[in-house]
Design a protein around this motif. Structure first.
Motif, PDB file in Angstrom:
ATOM      1  N   SER A  95       0.683  -1.416   0.005  1.00  0.00           N
ATOM      2  CA  SER A  95      -0.035   0.002   0.005  1.00  0.00           C
ATOM      3  C   SER A  95       0.718   1.322  -0.201  1.00  0.00           C
ATOM      4  CB  SER A  95      -0.982   0.218   0.951  1.00  0.00           C
ATOM      5  OG  SER A  95      -0.216   0.279   2.408  1.00  0.00           O
ATOM      6  N   PRO A  96       0.598   2.376  -0.106  1.00  0.00           N
ATOM      7  CA  PRO A  96       1.194   3.749  -0.588  1.00  0.00           C
ATOM      8  C   PRO A  96       1.758   3.922   1.322  1.00  0.00           C
ATOM      9  CG  PRO A  96      -0.421   4.428  -1.527  1.00  0.00           C
ATOM     10  CD  PRO A  96      -1.209   2.736  -1.307  1.00  0.00           C
ATOM     11  N   THR A  97       1.203   3.764   1.474  1.00  0.00           N
ATOM     12  CA  THR A  97       1.515   3.593   3.503  1.00  0.00           C
ATOM     13  C   THR A  97       2.755   2.989   3.692  1.00  0.00           C
ATOM     14  OG1 THR A  97      -0.512   4.874   4.625  1.00  0.00           O
ATOM     15  CG2 THR A  97       0.782   3.767   5.670  1.00  0.00           C
ATOM     16  N   GLU A  98       2.749   1.828   3.712  1.00  0.00           N
ATOM     17  CA  GLU A  98       3.608   0.144   3.724  1.00  0.00           C
ATOM     18  C   GLU A  98       4.519   1.379   2.963  1.00  0.00           C
ATOM     19  OE1 GLU A  98       2.675  -3.802   4.211  1.00  0.00           O
ATOM     20  OE2 GLU A  98       1.571  -3.039   2.681  1.00  0.00           O
ATOM     21  N   LEU A  99       5.122   1.823   1.919  1.00  0.00           N
ATOM     22  CA  LEU A  99       5.801   2.076   0.709  1.00  0.00           C
ATOM     23  C   LEU A  99       6.276   3.582   0.962  1.00  0.00           C
ATOM     24  CD1 LEU A  99       4.520   1.651  -2.583  1.00  0.00           C
ATOM     25  CD2 LEU A  99       6.763   0.917  -1.652  1.00  0.00           C
ATOM     26  N   ASN A 100       6.136   4.220   1.820  1.00  0.00           N
ATOM     27  CA  ASN A 100       6.252   5.161   2.500  1.00  0.00           C
ATOM     28  C   ASN A 100       7.295   4.364   3.824  1.00  0.00           C
ATOM     29  OD1 ASN A 100       6.711   7.929   2.980  1.00  0.00           O
ATOM     30  ND2 ASN A 100       5.560   8.506   4.618  1.00  0.00           N
ATOM     31  N   LEU A 101       6.503   3.677   4.458  1.00  0.00           N
ATOM     32  CA  LEU A 101       7.183   3.236   5.477  1.00  0.00           C
ATOM     33  C   LEU A 101       8.431   2.252   5.580  1.00  0.00           C
ATOM     34  CD1 LEU A 101       4.396   1.991   8.144  1.00  0.00           C
ATOM     35  CD2 LEU A 101       5.796   3.555   8.323  1.00  0.00           C
ATOM     36  N   LEU A 102       8.804   1.601   3.881  1.00  0.00           N
ATOM     37  CA  LEU A 102       9.610   1.179   3.953  1.00  0.00           C
ATOM     38  C   LEU A 102      10.624   2.394   2.829  1.00  0.00           C
ATOM     39  CD1 LEU A 102       8.062  -2.001   2.107  1.00  0.00           C
ATOM     40  CD2 LEU A 102       9.580  -1.646   3.879  1.00  0.00           C
ATOM     41  N   HIS A 111      10.327  -5.818  10.603  1.00  0.00           N
ATOM     42  CA  HIS A 111       9.931  -6.696  11.079  1.00  0.00           C
ATOM     43  C   HIS A 111       8.720  -7.019  11.784  1.00  0.00           C
ATOM     44  CE1 HIS A 111      10.783 -11.127  12.449  1.00  0.00           C
ATOM     45  NE2 HIS A 111      10.867 -10.955  14.099  1.00  0.00           N
ATOM     46  N   ARG A 112       8.371  -6.327  12.702  1.00  0.00           N
ATOM     47  CA  ARG A 112       7.203  -5.925  13.460  1.00  0.00           C
ATOM     48  C   ARG A 112       6.540  -5.823  12.447  1.00  0.00           C
ATOM     49  NH1 ARG A 112       9.517  -2.689  16.679  1.00  0.00           N
ATOM     50  NH2 ARG A 112       9.250  -0.768  15.372  1.00  0.00           N
ATOM     51  N   ARG A 113       6.433  -4.659  11.280  1.00  0.00           N
ATOM     52  CA  ARG A 113       5.440  -5.080  10.839  1.00  0.00           C
ATOM     53  C   ARG A 113       4.835  -5.974   9.985  1.00  0.00           C
ATOM     54  NH1 ARG A 113       8.142   0.003   9.798  1.00  0.00           N
ATOM     55  NH2 ARG A 113       8.435  -0.622   8.406  1.00  0.00           N
ATOM     56  N   GLU A 114       5.777  -6.443   9.379  1.00  0.00           N
ATOM     57  CA  GLU A 114       5.179  -8.068   8.579  1.00  0.00           C
ATOM     58  C   GLU A 114       4.867  -9.757   9.450  1.00  0.00           C
ATOM     59  OE1 GLU A 114       6.105  -8.916   5.261  1.00  0.00           O
ATOM     60  OE2 GLU A 114       5.815  -6.899   5.744  1.00  0.00           O
ATOM     61  N   MET A 115       5.026  -9.256  10.794  1.00  0.00           N
ATOM     62  CA  MET A 115       4.975 -10.072  11.796  1.00  0.00           C
ATOM     63  C   MET A 115       3.579  -9.676  12.254  1.00  0.00           C
ATOM     64  SD  MET A 115       7.195 -12.807  11.570  1.00  0.00           S
ATOM     65  CE  MET A 115       5.933 -13.899  13.813  1.00  0.00           C
ATOM     66  N   ALA A 116       2.796  -8.890  11.937  1.00  0.00           N
ATOM     67  CA  ALA A 116       1.596  -8.611  12.551  1.00  0.00           C
ATOM     68  C   ALA A 116       0.893  -9.003  10.866  1.00  0.00           C
ATOM     69  CB  ALA A 116       1.521  -7.569  12.188  1.00  0.00           C
ATOM     70  N   ASN A 118      -0.499 -12.456   7.908  1.00  0.00           N
ATOM     71  CA  ASN A 118      -0.533 -13.736   8.029  1.00  0.00           C
ATOM     72  C   ASN A 118       0.275 -14.463   6.762  1.00  0.00           C
ATOM     73  OD1 ASN A 118      -1.700 -14.180  10.853  1.00  0.00           O
ATOM     74  ND2 ASN A 118      -3.470 -13.561   9.518  1.00  0.00           N
ATOM     75  N   VAL A 119       0.860 -15.634   7.014  1.00  0.00           N
ATOM     76  CA  VAL A 119       1.396 -16.012   5.551  1.00  0.00           C
ATOM     77  C   VAL A 119       0.080 -16.355   4.775  1.00  0.00           C
ATOM     78  CG1 VAL A 119       2.356 -18.189   5.003  1.00  0.00           C
ATOM     79  CG2 VAL A 119       2.910 -16.730   6.957  1.00  0.00           C
ATOM     80  N   PRO A 120      -0.450 -15.396   3.229  1.00  0.00           N
ATOM     81  CA  PRO A 120       1.040 -15.559   2.477  1.00  0.00           C
ATOM     82  C   PRO A 120       1.272 -13.861   2.552  1.00  0.00           C
ATOM     83  CG  PRO A 120      -0.911 -15.643   1.687  1.00  0.00           C
ATOM     84  CD  PRO A 120      -1.284 -15.678   2.582  1.00  0.00           C
ATOM     85  N   ASP A 121       0.796 -13.708   3.912  1.00  0.00           N
ATOM     86  CA  ASP A 121       0.312 -11.323   3.332  1.00  0.00           C
ATOM     87  C   ASP A 121       2.131 -11.502   3.463  1.00  0.00           C
ATOM     88  OD1 ASP A 121      -1.274 -11.027   1.897  1.00  0.00           O
ATOM     89  OD2 ASP A 121      -2.163 -11.210   4.212  1.00  0.00           O
ATOM     90  N   ARG A 122       2.723 -12.264   4.334  1.00  0.00           N
ATOM     91  CA  ARG A 122       4.211 -12.056   4.841  1.00  0.00           C
ATOM     92  C   ARG A 122       4.941 -13.378   4.721  1.00  0.00           C
ATOM     93  NH1 ARG A 122       5.072 -15.644   9.472  1.00  0.00           N
ATOM     94  NH2 ARG A 122       3.633 -15.198  10.825  1.00  0.00           N
TER      95      ARG A 122
END
Length: 199
Positions: A95-102, A111-116, A118-122
């Motif tokens: 998402s645009p929000t995630e891209l901005n954070l990255l 890692h903290r955001r990814e662990m929030a 579920n597979v297959p979204d992470r």
């Protein structure tokens, strides 16, 4: 399909049990992926010795002659992955929000955001993946920068054993092919680790 007993041990003539209780960290209720590693050392013995420290380790180890050792229960997780990379960035679905954070290099935050998720979204993590280590040395490529290392290629025997083991684990644990990765794909590791592995 593999026969797996109630303790998470595989019963198969191709797999030697050499469980290292010190690397088992906690229960793993569901296996969502498989991560393929290389040890960085030249022998299985050096890997077994490192497992005595109780820090990190994987569920299986494949020696240069193709011998497969089970080193942890399939019902327990181990520390073999590390901090997760952003899967949406690799798959261009952020998402645009995630891209901005990255935009900021922040492995702990990522890692903290990814662990929030579920597979297959992470990517699969320590808590929900099987680790397979392949004995393989990381060789320095040049001086004066010895940290830039290239992992040696898998032997034919290792390749054959890896293909067989992944196929059997996939069928037995119902892991989709899309959830099997090399270690540097999912975490911040040397890009040449397990580069010659295929399944």
């Amino acid at each position: 399909m593999l026969t797996i007993d109630k303790d998470g041990k595989v019963i198969d003539k191709r797999i030697k049990l050499k469980i290292s209780l010190s690397i088992e960290k906690g229960p793993m209720s569901k296996v969502r992926g498989i991560i393929v590693h290389q040890t960085g050392g030249s022998t299985a013995k050096s890997t077994f010795n490192s497992y005595n420290s109780g820090k990190s380790g994987a569920h299986f180890l494949i020696d240069k002659d193709g011998t497969i050792y089970q080193t942890a229960s399939l019902t327990r997780h181990t520390w073999h992955v590390g901090k997760l990379r952003s899967r949406c960035l690799a798959e261009m679905t952020c998402s645009p929000t995630e891209l901005n954070l990255l935009k900021k290099f922040d492995p702990s935050g990522t890692h903290r955001r990814e662990m929030a998720k579920n597979v297959p979204d992470r990517y699969p993590s320590n808590q929900d993946s099987i680790g397979i280590e392949i004995v393989g040395q990381a060789l320095p490529v040049s001086e004066p920068d010895p940290d830039k290392r290239t992992y040696e290629a898998l032997t034919k025997e290792q390749s054959d054993s890896l293909k067989w083991l992944i196929q059997e684990l996939r069928l037995s644990l119902k892991v989709p092919l899309t959830e099997i990765f090399r270690h540097p794909t999912v975490s911040y590791k040397n890009k040449t680790e397990a580069a010659t592995a295929s399944w």
